[in-house]
Design a protein around this motif. Sequence first.
Motif, PDB file in Angstrom:
ATOM      1  N   ASP A 113     -10.847   0.723  -1.499  1.00  0.00           N
ATOM      2  CA  ASP A 113      -9.975   0.057  -2.467  1.00  0.00           C
ATOM      3  C   ASP A 113      -9.981  -1.435  -2.108  1.00  0.00           C
ATOM      4  N   VAL A 114     -10.765  -2.224  -2.853  1.00  0.00           N
ATOM      5  CA  VAL A 114     -10.910  -3.657  -2.575  1.00  0.00           C
ATOM      6  C   VAL A 114      -9.872  -4.408  -3.397  1.00  0.00           C
ATOM      7  N   ARG A 115      -9.003  -5.141  -2.732  1.00  0.00           N
ATOM      8  CA  ARG A 115      -7.935  -5.866  -3.437  1.00  0.00           C
ATOM      9  C   ARG A 115      -8.133  -7.373  -3.279  1.00  0.00           C
ATOM     10  N   VAL A 116      -8.176  -8.049  -4.408  1.00  0.00           N
ATOM     11  CA  VAL A 116      -8.484  -9.475  -4.414  1.00  0.00           C
ATOM     12  C   VAL A 116      -7.211 -10.306  -4.367  1.00  0.00           C
ATOM     13  N   GLY A 117      -7.243 -11.359  -3.552  1.00  0.00           N
ATOM     14  CA  GLY A 117      -6.135 -12.308  -3.486  1.00  0.00           C
ATOM     15  C   GLY A 117      -5.869 -12.692  -2.053  1.00  0.00           C
ATOM     16  N   PRO A 118      -5.000 -13.682  -1.835  1.00  0.00           N
ATOM     17  CA  PRO A 118      -4.639 -14.043  -0.463  1.00  0.00           C
ATOM     18  C   PRO A 118      -3.950 -12.837   0.195  1.00  0.00           C
ATOM     19  N   ALA A 119      -4.387 -12.485   1.388  1.00  0.00           N
ATOM     20  CA  ALA A 119      -3.864 -11.277   2.033  1.00  0.00           C
ATOM     21  C   ALA A 119      -2.344 -11.345   2.190  1.00  0.00           C
ATOM     22  N   LEU A 120      -1.810 -12.550   2.374  1.00  0.00           N
ATOM     23  CA  LEU A 120      -0.352 -12.634   2.549  1.00  0.00           C
ATOM     24  C   LEU A 120       0.395 -12.357   1.244  1.00  0.00           C
ATOM     25  N   GLU A 121      -0.342 -12.297   0.121  1.00  0.00           N
ATOM     26  CA  GLU A 121       0.262 -11.792  -1.125  1.00  0.00           C
ATOM     27  C   GLU A 121      -0.027 -10.305  -1.318  1.00  0.00           C
ATOM     28  N   SER A 122      -1.221  -9.885  -0.938  1.00  0.00           N
ATOM     29  CA  SER A 122      -1.597  -8.468  -1.106  1.00  0.00           C
ATOM     30  C   SER A 122      -0.811  -7.565  -0.160  1.00  0.00           C
ATOM     31  N   LEU A 123      -0.492  -8.060   1.047  1.00  0.00           N
ATOM     32  CA  LEU A 123       0.165  -7.201   2.045  1.00  0.00           C
ATOM     33  C   LEU A 123       1.569  -6.769   1.621  1.00  0.00           C
ATOM     34  N   PRO A 124       2.429  -7.695   1.133  1.00  0.00           N
ATOM     35  CA  PRO A 124       3.743  -7.229   0.671  1.00  0.00           C
ATOM     36  C   PRO A 124       3.646  -6.275  -0.517  1.00  0.00           C
ATOM     37  N   LYS A 125       2.648  -6.509  -1.399  1.00  0.00           N
ATOM     38  CA  LYS A 125       2.459  -5.577  -2.530  1.00  0.00           C
ATOM     39  C   LYS A 125       2.067  -4.201  -2.019  1.00  0.00           C
ATOM     40  N   LEU A 126       1.178  -4.188  -1.041  1.00  0.00           N
ATOM     41  CA  LEU A 126       0.753  -2.915  -0.449  1.00  0.00           C
ATOM     42  C   LEU A 126       1.952  -2.221   0.199  1.00  0.00           C
ATOM     43  N   ALA A 127       2.780  -2.982   0.915  1.00  0.00           N
ATOM     44  CA  ALA A 127       3.946  -2.394   1.589  1.00  0.00           C
ATOM     45  C   ALA A 127       4.920  -1.788   0.582  1.00  0.00           C
ATOM     46  N   GLU A 128       5.053  -2.437  -0.571  1.00  0.00           N
ATOM     47  CA  GLU A 128       5.954  -1.907  -1.618  1.00  0.00           C
ATOM     48  C   GLU A 128       5.534  -0.525  -2.091  1.00  0.00           C
ATOM     49  N   GLU A 129       4.244  -0.253  -1.987  1.00  0.00           N
ATOM     50  CA  GLU A 129       3.748   1.075  -2.396  1.00  0.00           C
ATOM     51  C   GLU A 129       4.101   2.139  -1.365  1.00  0.00           C
TER      52      GLU A 129
END
Length: 223
Positions: A113-129
């Motif tokens: 699962d490749v997620r595009v964007g600055p990791a410091l934005e992707s990480l909180p989104k991932l945590a919300e899941e």
Amino acid sequence: MSDPQVWDDVDAYFTRHLSPQDDALDAALRDSDAAGLPPIAVSAPQGKLLRLLAEIQGARRILEIGTLGGYSTIWLARALPADGRLVTLEYSARHAEVAVANLARAGFGALADVRVGPALESLPKLAEEQPPPFDLVFIDADKANNPHYVEWALKLTAVGSVIVVDNVVRGGRVADPDATDGAVLGTRAAIELIAGHPRLSGTAVQTVGAKGYDGFALARVTS
Ligand code: SAH
Ligand code: DHB
Ligand code: MG
């Protein structure tokens, strides 16, 4: 011998014997090069180390920060069972596009699962899941943010999880008292965070090889 040519020759020897001819990995590097991506993927012996660490760990879920063309991602994915999960975070849409194609050709189109964007934005989104804890986190993106990535790794893992940080030596600059660049300061902050953290036990190992003089940090979540 502190001769980079010897390091290269020895890496070629190890690669020839321990991770020989591999169409998917060769093609991933070839297409990454052709697309103009920088030649900074892990070496084959380092990739095999990542795979072995994940296998020794019995990893079912892996998080990678810094995908590039997906070369290290393929090594890590090969450690996973068919129903495993690999999330990899990449800032550059162009790098991610190359990685998605490389992963598909390697047979991991569905697993990775490749997620595009600055990791410091992707990480909180991932945590919300609220994903189940990752068993291994490989940190290999913008080095200035390494301490933040270690903190996020702690939030997304559990006791027994393993955190690997790439490129912690960078030709010895990590210990240069005059260094002022963000990469060195970020890496030092990550090392000192691991060293002082009550929930982490870690070490760092220097390496030489086709990627020069560098090293990685390894930490285990202890509580
Ligand atoms: N792990 C790869 C190499 C990664 S190179 C391998 O060994 O094959 C570092 C990658 O991190 C680059 O593709 C770069 O675009 C990406 N990167 C840089 N800053 C980032 C950020 N803030 N968030 C996510 N990825 C980032
Ligand atoms: C660089 C980044 C890497 O992740 C790596 O393994 C080697 C070099 C770099 O930014 O130069
Ligand atoms: Mg790296």
